[in-house]
Design a protein around this motif. Structure first.
Motif, mmCIF file in Angstrom:
data_model
loop_
_atom_site.group_PDB
_atom_site.id
_atom_site.type_symbol
_atom_site.label_atom_id
_atom_site.label_comp_id
_atom_site.label_asym_id
_atom_site.label_seq_id
_atom_site.Cartn_x
_atom_site.Cartn_y
_atom_site.Cartn_z
ATOM 1 N N ALA A 1 -11.145 15.816 8.063
ATOM 2 C CA ALA A 1 -10.785 16.986 8.942
ATOM 3 C C ALA A 1 -9.537 16.783 9.808
ATOM 4 C CB ALA A 1 -12.171 17.477 9.908
ATOM 5 N N ARG A 2 -8.556 17.178 9.330
ATOM 6 C CA ARG A 2 -7.018 16.982 9.920
ATOM 7 C C ARG A 2 -6.450 18.218 10.140
ATOM 8 N NH1 ARG A 2 -5.595 12.152 5.848
ATOM 9 N NH2 ARG A 2 -7.256 10.572 6.482
ATOM 10 N N ALA A 3 -5.752 18.489 11.488
ATOM 11 C CA ALA A 3 -5.134 19.650 11.907
ATOM 12 C C ALA A 3 -3.837 19.457 10.710
ATOM 13 C CB ALA A 3 -4.532 19.358 13.092
ATOM 14 N N HIS A 4 -3.020 18.374 10.417
ATOM 15 C CA HIS A 4 -2.143 18.336 9.506
ATOM 16 C C HIS A 4 -2.275 18.711 8.113
ATOM 17 C CE1 HIS A 4 2.084 17.134 9.581
ATOM 18 N NE2 HIS A 4 2.097 16.720 8.345
ATOM 19 N N ALA A 5 -3.778 18.965 7.668
ATOM 20 C CA ALA A 5 -4.259 19.243 6.197
ATOM 21 C C ALA A 5 -3.758 20.727 6.244
ATOM 22 C CB ALA A 5 -5.577 19.081 6.037
ATOM 23 N N PHE A 6 -3.711 21.498 7.178
ATOM 24 C CA PHE A 6 -3.327 23.079 7.065
ATOM 25 C C PHE A 6 -2.095 23.046 6.715
ATOM 26 C CE2 PHE A 6 -7.117 22.928 9.576
ATOM 27 C CZ PHE A 6 -8.059 23.663 8.942
ATOM 28 N N ARG A 7 -0.927 22.267 7.388
ATOM 29 C CA ARG A 7 0.433 22.243 6.934
ATOM 30 C C ARG A 7 0.546 21.938 5.592
ATOM 31 N NH1 ARG A 7 5.627 21.455 9.143
ATOM 32 N NH2 ARG A 7 6.957 19.685 8.284
ATOM 33 N N HIS A 8 -0.200 21.066 5.016
ATOM 34 C CA HIS A 8 -0.097 20.333 3.575
ATOM 35 C C HIS A 8 -0.419 21.748 2.888
ATOM 36 C CE1 HIS A 8 0.930 16.378 4.594
ATOM 37 N NE2 HIS A 8 -0.170 16.071 5.150
ATOM 38 N N SER B 1 -8.201 24.101 -0.139
ATOM 39 C CA SER B 1 -8.066 25.270 -1.056
ATOM 40 C C SER B 1 -8.249 26.428 -0.322
ATOM 41 C CB SER B 1 -9.263 25.452 -2.153
ATOM 42 O OG SER B 1 -10.612 25.553 -1.475
ATOM 43 N N ARG B 2 -7.887 27.538 -0.798
ATOM 44 C CA ARG B 2 -7.722 28.998 -0.210
ATOM 45 C C ARG B 2 -9.311 29.187 0.068
ATOM 46 N NH1 ARG B 2 -3.499 29.436 -3.494
ATOM 47 N NH2 ARG B 2 -1.728 30.518 -2.978
ATOM 48 N N ALA B 3 -10.059 29.177 -0.707
ATOM 49 C CA ALA B 3 -11.559 29.266 -0.354
ATOM 50 C C ALA B 3 -12.139 28.234 0.858
ATOM 51 C CB ALA B 3 -12.451 29.057 -1.452
ATOM 52 N N GLU B 4 -11.760 27.040 1.055
ATOM 53 C CA GLU B 4 -12.307 26.250 1.923
ATOM 54 C C GLU B 4 -11.486 26.340 3.181
ATOM 55 O OE1 GLU B 4 -12.796 21.977 -0.626
ATOM 56 O OE2 GLU B 4 -10.768 22.562 0.002
ATOM 57 N N ILE B 5 -10.218 27.054 3.335
ATOM 58 C CA ILE B 5 -9.590 27.412 4.463
ATOM 59 C C ILE B 5 -10.430 28.664 5.083
ATOM 60 C CG2 ILE B 5 -7.695 28.602 5.516
ATOM 61 C CD1 ILE B 5 -5.941 26.629 3.805
ATOM 62 N N ALA B 6 -10.794 29.563 4.162
ATOM 63 C CA ALA B 6 -11.574 30.782 4.533
ATOM 64 C C ALA B 6 -12.865 30.601 5.000
ATOM 65 C CB ALA B 6 -11.752 31.828 3.438
ATOM 66 N N ARG C 1 0.698 -1.022 -0.009
ATOM 67 C CA ARG C 1 -0.005 0.120 -0.062
ATOM 68 C C ARG C 1 1.063 1.132 0.020
ATOM 69 N NH1 ARG C 1 -3.143 2.707 4.197
ATOM 70 N NH2 ARG C 1 -2.672 1.132 5.710
ATOM 71 N N PRO C 2 0.920 1.908 -1.154
ATOM 72 C CA PRO C 2 1.736 3.110 -1.101
ATOM 73 C C PRO C 2 1.161 4.411 -0.344
ATOM 74 C CG PRO C 2 0.283 3.053 -2.937
ATOM 75 C CD PRO C 2 0.187 1.791 -2.140
ATOM 76 N N ARG C 3 2.239 5.285 -0.097
ATOM 77 C CA ARG C 3 1.699 6.577 0.781
ATOM 78 C C ARG C 3 0.873 7.263 -0.178
ATOM 79 N NH1 ARG C 3 6.661 10.105 3.157
ATOM 80 N NH2 ARG C 3 6.707 8.333 4.278
ATOM 81 N N ARG C 4 -0.102 7.748 0.524
ATOM 82 C CA ARG C 4 -0.975 8.425 -0.530
ATOM 83 C C ARG C 4 -0.995 10.019 -0.492
ATOM 84 N NH1 ARG C 4 -3.229 4.366 -2.867
ATOM 85 N NH2 ARG C 4 -3.874 2.843 -1.663
ATOM 86 N N LEU C 5 -1.459 10.666 -1.291
ATOM 87 C CA LEU C 5 -1.310 12.014 -1.350
ATOM 88 C C LEU C 5 -1.781 12.669 -0.332
ATOM 89 C CD1 LEU C 5 -1.824 12.863 -5.260
ATOM 90 C CD2 LEU C 5 0.174 12.713 -4.080
ATOM 91 N N PRO C 6 -1.139 13.710 0.132
ATOM 92 C CA PRO C 6 -1.827 14.535 1.489
ATOM 93 C C PRO C 6 -3.266 15.350 1.108
ATOM 94 C CG PRO C 6 -0.080 15.843 0.143
ATOM 95 C CD PRO C 6 -0.170 14.450 -0.617
ATOM 96 N N VAL C 7 -4.076 15.500 1.885
ATOM 97 C CA VAL C 7 -5.213 16.203 1.976
ATOM 98 C C VAL C 7 -4.583 17.551 2.131
ATOM 99 C CG1 VAL C 7 -7.199 16.798 3.345
ATOM 100 C CG2 VAL C 7 -6.295 14.309 3.217
ATOM 101 N N VAL C 8 -5.466 18.519 1.234
ATOM 102 C CA VAL C 8 -5.045 19.704 0.881
ATOM 103 C C VAL C 8 -6.596 20.619 0.797
ATOM 104 C CG1 VAL C 8 -4.067 21.530 -0.631
ATOM 105 C CG2 VAL C 8 -2.888 19.377 -0.165
#
Length: 345
Positions: A272-279, A116-121, A107-114
């Motif tokens: 909903a992950r805190a680490h997604a904001f870093r990504h 968008s700017r609109a979603e963060i706002a 099982r490979p490493r998956r792409l990170p959850v990111v």
């Protein structure tokens, strides 16, 4: 206070205590220590509680293969387990593990959850006060949740616009961006910390936990405002290392709950992950034209190949790449799904 190293005897008798002491003497970060101990325990239980001194490469191969074939673990997890067992056998027990042969995880490493700017706002619109400021710093500085919660008042430098991350992943220090737009809110948060700290001092619980041997070197520092956590816990409690009642920083589960509620309220159908904001921080910097080396330094990655994963999730539209679907002329689209046949006269 589960990120404070628990006290172990100076001359430990139990095997795991000896191993913990060895890790601390080697300078491993506490998160690494906890992860390694967790997997070494799993390894011992898997082999019916046999002592590691009685085991070696065949048992390591069996366990790693089991994780891959039965547990279907990811490549990253299997690598972490391998590192833990290599530390146990080669560095602690001085036993050779060369020539290991085991089934590699598929099982490979998956792409990170990111987001968008609109979603963060949108997420920020459903947060307020200190909860909003925490998420703004996660995104604005590319911080890990543990790094955010471990921030102390002294780690914010308003003159140089820097956030000093102390003992981050790999037990390394680094600096990252202090968003200028957050300075007024941060100053208000520091004032709230000051008021709370003064009340704690009056109540006799105003000493904060100090890492390493700083408590002995600077006996008065624990009561200084500069050393207080930027985001303190709502309650005081006993320190697992010393038993002293004090106020620690906010627990990670509280941060995670606030983020989950905000993401759900914003109607965003992503994890909903805190680490997604870093990504998101890294991806948006890459979209804005910043080079990978700069982003690597801000994130604190030891290898630029780790940072390169964000090139796979960057918004290609902003880089001039258009989907061929977007270049179709709608007037020339096929209107019928089946061909029309005409009979010759």
């Amino acid at each position: 206070m589960d990120n404070i190293r628990q006290r172990i005897p100076t001359r430990p008798v139990r095997f795991l205590d000896k191993l913990r002491l060895h890790m601390r003497d080697a300078g491993l970060a506490y998160t690494t220590e906890r992860t390694y101990i967790h997997w070494i325990k799993r390894f011992i239980l898997f082999h019916q509680k046999r002592h590691p001194q009685e085991m070696g490469a065949p048992e390591v191969e069996h366990f790693l293969t089991h994780l891959s074939e039965v547990r279907d673990c990811s490549v990253g997890t299997q690598r972490i387990v391998l590192n833990a067992l290599v530390y146990l056998f080669t560095r602690f027990l001085n036993k050779d593990l060369s020539g290991l042969s085991f089934t590699q995880a598929r099982r490979p490493r998956r792409l990170p959850v990111v987001y968008s700017r609109a979603e963060i706002a949108s997420i920020l619109c459903h947060l307020s006060g200190a909860a909003r400021l925490r998420v703004q710093l996660l995104y604005g500085g590319g911080l890990r949740s543990a790094e955010l919660l471990s921030l102390r008042v002294k780690d914010l430098d308003f003159d140089s616009n820097n956030i000093f991350v102390r003992a981050g992943k790999g037990n390394k220090d680094r600096t990252t961006i202090l968003p200028q737009g957050l300075v007024p809110d941060i100053r208000r948060q520091i004032e709230r910390v000051r008021i709370l700290h003064e009340q704690d001092v009056a109540d006799g619980v105003g000493e904060v936990y100090l890492p390493d041997a700083l408590a002995r070197k600077f006996p008065n520092a624990a009561k200084e405002l500069a050393w207080q956590y930027l985001f303190p816990a709502s309650q005081v409690g006993p320190c697992p290392r010393t038993g002293v009642v004090r106020r620690h920083h906010l627990h990670p589960t509280a941060l995670a709950k606030q983020i989950r509620r905000a993401v759900k309220a914003a109607g965003i159908h992503k994890p909903a992950r805190a680490h997604a904001f870093r990504h998101s921080f890294a991806t948006h910097l890459l979209e804005s034209g910043y080079d990978l080396r700069t982003i690597q330094e801000l994130l604190g990655h030891s290898d630029i190949s780790i940072t390169e994963i964000y090139t796979h999730v960057v918004n290609r539209g902003s880089k001039g790449v258009l989907s061929p679907m977007d270049t179709l002329d709608p007037g020339n689209s096929i209107r019928e799904s089946t061909p029309v046949y005409r009979i010759a006269s």
